[in-house]
Design an enzyme around this catalytic site. Structure first.
Site, PDB file in Angstrom:
ATOM      1  N   HIS A  92     -14.424  -3.802  13.800  1.00  0.00           N
ATOM      2  CA  HIS A  92     -14.329  -2.357  13.574  1.00  0.00           C
ATOM      3  C   HIS A  92     -14.529  -1.618  14.895  1.00  0.00           C
ATOM      4  O   HIS A  92     -15.384  -2.012  15.709  1.00  0.00           O
ATOM      5  CB  HIS A  92     -15.393  -1.920  12.556  1.00  0.00           C
ATOM      6  CG  HIS A  92     -15.195  -0.543  12.024  1.00  0.00           C
ATOM      7  ND1 HIS A  92     -15.541   0.584  12.741  1.00  0.00           N
ATOM      8  CD2 HIS A  92     -14.674  -0.102  10.849  1.00  0.00           C
ATOM      9  CE1 HIS A  92     -15.251   1.664  12.033  1.00  0.00           C
ATOM     10  NE2 HIS A  92     -14.729   1.282  10.879  1.00  0.00           N
TER      11      HIS A  92
ATOM     12  N   ALA B 106      -8.043  11.674   3.335  1.00  0.00           N
ATOM     13  CA  ALA B 106      -9.227  11.996   4.140  1.00  0.00           C
ATOM     14  C   ALA B 106     -10.221  12.817   3.324  1.00  0.00           C
ATOM     15  O   ALA B 106      -9.908  13.888   2.826  1.00  0.00           O
ATOM     16  CB  ALA B 106      -8.815  12.760   5.395  1.00  0.00           C
TER      17      ALA B 106
ATOM     18  N   GLN C 170      -7.519  -5.154   7.998  1.00  0.00           N
ATOM     19  CA  GLN C 170      -6.757  -4.177   8.762  1.00  0.00           C
ATOM     20  C   GLN C 170      -5.485  -4.876   9.241  1.00  0.00           C
ATOM     21  O   GLN C 170      -5.444  -6.108   9.357  1.00  0.00           O
ATOM     22  CB  GLN C 170      -7.601  -3.705   9.945  1.00  0.00           C
ATOM     23  CG  GLN C 170      -6.916  -2.802  10.951  1.00  0.00           C
ATOM     24  CD  GLN C 170      -6.512  -1.477  10.351  1.00  0.00           C
ATOM     25  OE1 GLN C 170      -5.475  -1.396   9.720  1.00  0.00           O
ATOM     26  NE2 GLN C 170      -7.318  -0.443  10.552  1.00  0.00           N
TER      27      GLN C 170
ATOM     28  N   TYR D 183      -6.793   7.028  -0.552  1.00  0.00           N
ATOM     29  CA  TYR D 183      -7.602   8.088  -1.158  1.00  0.00           C
ATOM     30  C   TYR D 183      -7.421   9.434  -0.490  1.00  0.00           C
ATOM     31  O   TYR D 183      -7.686  10.467  -1.077  1.00  0.00           O
ATOM     32  CB  TYR D 183      -9.078   7.657  -1.084  1.00  0.00           C
ATOM     33  CG  TYR D 183     -10.054   8.487  -1.860  1.00  0.00           C
ATOM     34  CD1 TYR D 183      -9.934   8.642  -3.240  1.00  0.00           C
ATOM     35  CD2 TYR D 183     -11.134   9.094  -1.217  1.00  0.00           C
ATOM     36  CE1 TYR D 183     -10.859   9.380  -3.953  1.00  0.00           C
ATOM     37  CE2 TYR D 183     -12.070   9.831  -1.929  1.00  0.00           C
ATOM     38  CZ  TYR D 183     -11.926   9.969  -3.295  1.00  0.00           C
ATOM     39  OH  TYR D 183     -12.851  10.706  -4.009  1.00  0.00           O
TER      40      TYR D 183
ATOM     41  N   GLU E 258       0.829  -1.197   0.000  1.00  0.00           N
ATOM     42  CA  GLU E 258       0.000   0.000   0.000  1.00  0.00           C
ATOM     43  C   GLU E 258       0.866   1.250   0.000  1.00  0.00           C
ATOM     44  O   GLU E 258       1.855   1.333   0.721  1.00  0.00           O
ATOM     45  CB  GLU E 258      -0.907   0.006   1.232  1.00  0.00           C
ATOM     46  CG  GLU E 258      -1.782   1.252   1.331  1.00  0.00           C
ATOM     47  CD  GLU E 258      -2.676   1.230   2.547  1.00  0.00           C
ATOM     48  OE1 GLU E 258      -3.609   0.407   2.557  1.00  0.00           O
ATOM     49  OE2 GLU E 258      -2.447   2.025   3.490  1.00  0.00           O
TER      50      GLU E 258
ATOM     51  N   TYR F  63     -11.983  -6.398   9.437  1.00  0.00           N
ATOM     52  CA  TYR F  63     -11.249  -6.069  10.659  1.00  0.00           C
ATOM     53  C   TYR F  63     -11.189  -7.286  11.578  1.00  0.00           C
ATOM     54  O   TYR F  63     -12.188  -7.612  12.242  1.00  0.00           O
ATOM     55  CB  TYR F  63     -11.930  -4.893  11.361  1.00  0.00           C
ATOM     56  CG  TYR F  63     -12.042  -3.673  10.482  1.00  0.00           C
ATOM     57  CD1 TYR F  63     -11.094  -2.662  10.538  1.00  0.00           C
ATOM     58  CD2 TYR F  63     -13.085  -3.544   9.557  1.00  0.00           C
ATOM     59  CE1 TYR F  63     -11.176  -1.546   9.714  1.00  0.00           C
ATOM     60  CE2 TYR F  63     -13.172  -2.443   8.724  1.00  0.00           C
ATOM     61  CZ  TYR F  63     -12.217  -1.449   8.807  1.00  0.00           C
ATOM     62  OH  TYR F  63     -12.299  -0.359   7.967  1.00  0.00           O
TER      63      TYR F  63
END
Length: 287
Positions: free
Chosen positions: A147, A51, A174, A49, A17, A143
């Protein structure tokens, strides 16, 4: 190439990433990072992307550079606060850049806001929109610890199942630091009837501040061995980086040995991290 085709292959799939630069003047440097990572042999790269979509132009520029390097790009897309016109505009840009893969995310709520604003309340709503708008391969987030906003893991898995039923082709977790917890999570996923490919998210911890930030932002538990490692080498940056890489590599080797061959590395835009990991796994990846 669509990422789902890579994930369904029996071969080990290593991805990473990246995040777009905060300043436009740094875009060229970020594109150079893309080119450096591309020659190291990653299977695909994702780009965050920003915030509220504040870096959308630079994100599109980076995914375009990834595609030019001959590597599939996975473009993050968040919907919090976005209307349909804005989402369609971004999707049109991605189509023009020949990007076929999108990671559908709700995005973080602005501070003090309890409910999403905009035309899409949940990531599952965005999945439906992306699927209806073009021939995209769509991923979603999941997650392992649940989450932070969910009442519990079972509730969060119900939301995950909604994403899959909406058309999500694969899921990316995550970051996590305890493989035993991840394996338990995978059993619970299967019990919920979720059968799409799951990509395991791994972050090499290379400084002590990362641990505090990870816990503050995501609530991800930090295992005692990892915290002890970070504290032991906190005053020796080179040693901490080496130890953090070793910990992450140990996680990845264990995952691959147990049949989880799709690994996503949170690199923090550091080509040497993904390069070091791939080098250490060179023979394992070939098996």
């Amino acid at each position: 190439m669509k990422i789902i085709d890579l994930l369904k292959s029996p071969k080990v799939c290593i991805s990473c990433e990246l995040f777009p630069p905060k300043k436009g003047s740094e875009l060229e440097h970020a594109q150079e990072i893309v080119r450096t990572i591309a020659i190291q042999g990653v299977d695909y790269m994702s780009v965050t992307y920003g915030a509220g979509g504040t870096a959308v132009g630079k994100s599109v520029a980076l995914v375009s550079e990834i595609e030019r390097c001959g590597v599939p790009a996975l473009a993050h897309l968040t919907c919090v606060g976005a209307d349909e016109e804005k989402i369609e505009g971004v999707l049109d840009q991605l189509k023009a850049a020949h990007v076929q893969n999108v990671l559908s995310l709700r995005g973080d709520l602005p501070q003090g806001q309890e409910h999403p604003l905009g035309d899409y309340a949940h990531a599952s709503d965005l999945v439906k929109k992306i699927k209806s708008y073009g021939d995209f391969c769509v991923g979603g987030a999941t997650y392992p610890e649940g989450h932070p906003e969910a009442a519990g893991l079972d509730e969060d898995l119900e939301h995950t199942k909604m994403k899959v039923e909406a058309g999500c082709d694969f899921l990316v977790t995550q970051m996590f630091f305890d493989n035993a917890m991840f394996y338990n999570f995978m059993y619970r996923m299967l019990a919920k009837g979720i059968h799409v490919p799951v990509v395991a998210g791994i972050m090499p911890v290379t400084n002590l501040k990362q641990i505090e930030k990870i816990f503050t932002l995501s609530g991800t538990p930090v295992p005692a061995p990892l915290r002890a490692m970070a504290e032991r080498f906190a005053d020796h940056p080179a040693a901490l980086k080496q130890a953090g890489m070793a910990y992450a590599i140990g996680q990845i080797v264990d995952l691959i040995a147990n049949g989880f061959t799709n690994i996503h590395i949170y690199t923090m835009n550091k080509p040497d991290i993904i390069g070091g990991i791939r080098s250490s796994l060179s023979e394992i990846i070939r098996c």
